[in-house]
Design a protein around this motif. Sequence first.
Motif, PDB file in Angstrom:
ATOM      1  N   UNK A   1       9.701 -22.418  18.835  1.00 20.51           N
ATOM      2  CA  UNK A   1      10.398 -23.625  19.689  1.00 20.51           C
ATOM      3  C   UNK A   1       9.263 -24.705  20.202  1.00 20.51           C
ATOM      4  N   UNK A   2       7.926 -23.639  20.682  1.00 20.74           N
ATOM      5  CA  UNK A   2       6.862 -24.585  20.968  1.00 20.74           C
ATOM      6  C   UNK A   2       6.072 -25.430  19.956  1.00 20.74           C
ATOM      7  N   UNK A   3       6.057 -24.885  18.711  1.00 19.07           N
ATOM      8  CA  UNK A   3       5.603 -25.615  17.595  1.00 19.07           C
ATOM      9  C   UNK A   3       6.464 -26.869  17.110  1.00 19.07           C
ATOM     10  N   UNK A   4       7.830 -26.395  17.407  1.00 23.03           N
ATOM     11  CA  UNK A   4       9.034 -27.602  17.158  1.00 23.03           C
ATOM     12  C   UNK A   4       8.324 -28.851  18.047  1.00 23.03           C
ATOM     13  N   UNK A   5       8.410 -28.447  19.461  1.00 21.20           N
ATOM     14  CA  UNK A   5       8.134 -29.439  20.336  1.00 21.20           C
ATOM     15  C   UNK A   5       6.783 -30.201  19.996  1.00 21.20           C
ATOM     16  N   UNK A   6       5.883 -29.674  19.823  1.00 19.13           N
ATOM     17  CA  UNK A   6       4.429 -30.175  19.617  1.00 19.13           C
ATOM     18  C   UNK A   6       4.651 -31.092  18.409  1.00 19.13           C
ATOM     19  N   UNK A   7       5.394 -30.744  17.356  1.00 23.24           N
ATOM     20  CA  UNK A   7       5.502 -31.506  15.856  1.00 23.24           C
ATOM     21  C   UNK A   7       6.499 -32.823  16.404  1.00 23.24           C
ATOM     22  N   UNK A   8       7.591 -32.474  17.147  1.00 19.64           N
ATOM     23  CA  UNK A   8       8.380 -33.698  17.554  1.00 19.64           C
ATOM     24  C   UNK A   8       7.486 -34.656  18.539  1.00 19.64           C
ATOM     25  N   UNK A   9       6.686 -34.139  19.463  1.00 20.89           N
ATOM     26  CA  UNK A   9       6.144 -34.988  20.578  1.00 20.89           C
ATOM     27  C   UNK A   9       4.729 -35.783  19.700  1.00 20.89           C
TER      28      UNK A   9
ATOM     29  N   UNK B   1      -6.723 -32.220  13.502  1.00 23.86           N
ATOM     30  CA  UNK B   1      -5.597 -31.568  12.978  1.00 23.86           C
ATOM     31  C   UNK B   1      -5.049 -30.824  14.063  1.00 23.86           C
ATOM     32  N   UNK B   2      -3.844 -30.861  14.332  1.00 35.62           N
ATOM     33  CA  UNK B   2      -3.093 -29.789  15.112  1.00 35.62           C
ATOM     34  C   UNK B   2      -2.673 -28.539  14.507  1.00 35.62           C
ATOM     35  N   UNK B   3      -3.265 -27.633  15.159  1.00 39.09           N
ATOM     36  CA  UNK B   3      -2.729 -26.257  14.253  1.00 39.09           C
ATOM     37  C   UNK B   3      -2.178 -25.276  15.548  1.00 39.09           C
ATOM     38  N   UNK B   4      -1.525 -24.248  14.875  1.00 41.43           N
ATOM     39  CA  UNK B   4      -0.849 -23.174  15.618  1.00 41.43           C
ATOM     40  C   UNK B   4      -1.367 -21.882  15.033  1.00 41.43           C
ATOM     41  N   UNK B   5      -1.010 -20.743  15.669  1.00 41.28           N
ATOM     42  CA  UNK B   5      -1.095 -19.285  15.249  1.00 41.28           C
ATOM     43  C   UNK B   5       0.157 -18.622  14.942  1.00 41.28           C
ATOM     44  N   UNK B   6       0.130 -17.584  14.346  1.00 37.87           N
ATOM     45  CA  UNK B   6       1.502 -16.874  14.000  1.00 37.87           C
ATOM     46  C   UNK B   6       2.013 -16.236  15.522  1.00 37.87           C
ATOM     47  N   UNK B   7       1.202 -16.211  16.651  1.00 37.07           N
ATOM     48  CA  UNK B   7       1.939 -15.978  17.666  1.00 37.07           C
ATOM     49  C   UNK B   7       2.661 -17.016  18.421  1.00 37.07           C
ATOM     50  N   UNK B   8       2.354 -18.165  18.034  1.00 36.15           N
ATOM     51  CA  UNK B   8       3.020 -19.127  18.726  1.00 36.15           C
ATOM     52  C   UNK B   8       4.610 -19.084  18.595  1.00 36.15           C
ATOM     53  N   UNK B   9       5.254 -19.601  19.560  1.00 36.51           N
ATOM     54  CA  UNK B   9       6.834 -19.591  19.358  1.00 36.51           C
ATOM     55  C   UNK B   9       7.326 -20.833  18.420  1.00 36.51           C
TER      56      UNK B   9
END
Length: 143
Positions: free
Chosen positions: A90-98, A80-88
């Motif tokens: 735009x960065x999360x959006x790019x990871x989801x798109x990719x 599972x790809x995860x993120x943190x509250x501190x992630x941007x």
Amino acid sequence: MTVAAILNGKGRDVYTETSTRSLSEICASLGGRRIGAIVLCDEPGVIVGIVSERDVVHAIAMEGPDVLAQPVSEYMTKEVAVCTEADSVNGVMARMTEGRFRHMPVVEDGKLIGLVSIGDIVKFRIAQVEREADDLRNYIQAV
């Protein structure tokens, strides 16, 4: 802007299930709650997988409707790809798109604390762009 801004607006509650549930039970939860994915935790806050509507459709297409009696653990995404509250955002959006997925759990110290969807991100970005446009209009009018 960070993921924390999205969670502060939408809340941090995440509906979870265990990986021992059947695909049929997962379908009932997805439909009944009108959600697109369920994070799977066998212990509170510890992610073991995620399953989406797309995963269920794929399982049925590949193995037929009898697959609904099988445990979700057989068909969930385990990495599972995860993120943190501190992630941007735009960065999360790019990871989801990719990665071509629409839901990303948010973790802190290895524990689930929230979930963001591509819909949450799009809504947030639209609001952000509208605020920036209003700020520019107000600035121009003031000059």
